[in-house]
Design an enzyme around this catalytic site. Structure first.
Site, PDB file in Angstrom:
ATOM      1  NE  ARG A  81      63.833  39.214  17.692  1.00 37.29           N
ATOM      2  CZ  ARG A  81      64.799  38.297  17.883  1.00 37.29           C
ATOM      3  NH1 ARG A  81      64.534  37.192  18.576  1.00 37.29           N
ATOM      4  NH2 ARG A  81      66.005  38.462  17.395  1.00 37.29           N
ATOM      5  CE1 TYR A 132      38.073  42.594  13.835  1.00 36.78           C
ATOM      6  CE2 TYR A 132      40.117  41.373  13.989  1.00 36.78           C
ATOM      7  CZ  TYR A 132      39.414  42.489  13.587  1.00 36.78           C
ATOM      8  OH  TYR A 132      40.068  43.496  12.936  1.00 36.78           O
ATOM      9  CG  ASP A 161      39.213  37.491  21.407  1.00 37.15           C
ATOM     10  OD1 ASP A 161      39.169  38.381  22.280  1.00 37.15           O
ATOM     11  OD2 ASP A 161      39.460  37.733  20.213  1.00 37.15           O
ATOM     12  CE  LYS A 208      39.607  46.833  18.760  1.00 36.96           C
ATOM     13  NZ  LYS A 208      40.142  45.620  18.315  1.00 36.96           N
TER      14      LYS A 208
END
Ligand SMILES: Cc1ncc(COP(=O)(O)O)c(C=O)c1O
Length: 378
Positions: free
Chosen positions: A46, A98, A170, A195
């Site tokens: 992690r 978004y 973004d 994407k």
């Protein structure tokens, strides 16, 4: 290093132990210590994993930043980034961000005292007017989703700096292949790597790049504390996808240009949204800050009924959420990606029921145009 070279030789090259040219998938959760705290740079996956680290180094290089971070999704990346702020802090965001970003800010992070104002950041006066004493950051999506609005990153970052605010961008739609916001003055760049970066509809991931050691320490603290990290297999898939980002973006660009020209002259299409069109209100800014206009196009076919007819009749455009893949995708934002935005707000923004969004893929463009042509005629 030029752009396509950097995609392949940026970050960490291969595996020095074996000479493998691809970074190995370190499918491991913990690491042997030779005495307490005496380890080889990794103690628990992690906190850090070698495969994820290689991806984080690569995106750091591509975005010209100070440090990179990989998360289990774009939303996890966005959430961790907003967790840099404190309860009572205020953020200004682009109004047609978004839908998932709008949702997490207004329905989840608001519960922890994060205040937000959504404005059309393509007009800098709106940013200035929204600044309050507790404002800490300007969060920009450019081009936006689905209306392809453009914000001048350099000017917005300058304005933010003058007011002691961070600039967050973004960069999902443009990718670092076309646009590098940190070089334009932004402090933090983030991605839905699901994407274009992944590019093959086979991985969900998020990436963040920061421009300073302080932000790197703070974001690593949030990443390690909240734990939304990307696994080693997906980190490897993403690195594989990124190697071909350049040729995919170039091919997407030329396919999209031809499709936009077709849509512009089609009588069933009332409006086309694409920053590459000269009449786009911010075409000059798009041209100044990015080397390509991307593969996302939205167009209005007048009504929900017309949109449905189009969706039913296309063969090569797959009706699906998401974007930026080798397959061309088609969607209706009002009922899909942006359904979480209330109808009144959608209408205000121009996300009408007849608005169709396409993500242009890598099929032969003649087939794609013929597909749209036949479906629009029906
Ligand atoms: C511009 C943009 N940012 C962020 C996200 C969220 O990313 P993810 O779906 O990987 O969580 C998306 C998803 O569609 C997006 O289009």
């Amino acid at each position: 290093m030029k752009r396509k070279t950097k995609l392949i030789h940026g970050g960490i090259a291969g595996d020095p132990t074996t000479g493998a040219v691809s970074v190995p998938i370190y499918q491991v959760s913990t690491y042997k210590q030779d005495g307490v705290g005496n380890h080889k740079g990794f103690e628990y996956s992690r906190t850090g994993n070698p495969t994820r680290h290689a991806l984080e180094e690569l995106i750091k290089d591509l975005e010209a930043g100070h440090a990179g971070f990989a998360f289990g999704s774009g939303m996890a990346a966005i959430t961790a980034t907003v967790m840099l702020f404190d309860s009572g802090d205020h953020i200004i965001l682009t109004d047609d961000v978004y839908g998932g970003t709008y949702r997490v800010i207004t329905k989840v992070l608001n519960r922890f005292g994060i205040e937000a104002t959504f404005v059309d950041t393509s007009n800098l006066n709106n940013i200035t007017a929204a600044i309050k004493p507790n404002t800490k950051a300007v969060y920009i999506e450019t081009p936006t989703n689905p209306l392809l609005k453009i914000t001048d990153i350099e000017a917005a970052a300058k304005l933010a700096k003058e007011n002691n605010l961070l600039t967050i961008v973004d960069n999902t739609f443009s990718t670092p292949y076309w646009q590098t916001p940190i070089e334009l003055g932004a402090d933090i760049v983030l991605h839905s790597a699901t994407k274009y970066l992944g590019g093959h509809s086979d991985v969900v991931a998020g990436l963040v790049v920061v421009n300073s050691e302080k932000l790197a320490e703070d974001l690593h603290f949030v990443q390690n504390s909240t734990g939304g990290v990307l696994g080693p297999q997906d980190s490897w898939l993403l690195m594989r996808g990124i190697k071909t980002l350049g040729i995919r973006m170039e091919e997407t660009e030329s396919n999209t240009k031809a499709i936009v020209e077709f849509l512009l002259q089609h009588p069933a299409v009332s409006k086309v949204y694409y920053p590459g069109i000269e009449s786009h209100p911010n075409h000059d800014i798009a041209k100044k800050q990015a080397d390509g206009f991307g593969g996302m196009v939205s167009f209005d076919v007048g009504s929900e009924e017309n949109a449905d007819k189009l969706l039913e009749n296309v063969r090569y455009f797959t009706l699906a959420e998401s974007l930026g893949a080798v397959e061309s995708l088609i969607s209706v934002p009002a009922r899909m990606t942006h359904a979480s935005i209330p109808k009144e707000r959608r209408d205000e923004l121009g996300i009408t029921d007849g608005l169709v969004r396409i993500s242009v893929g890598l099929e032969d463009v003649e087939d794609l145009i013929e597909d749209l042509k036949l479906a629009l005629e029906k």
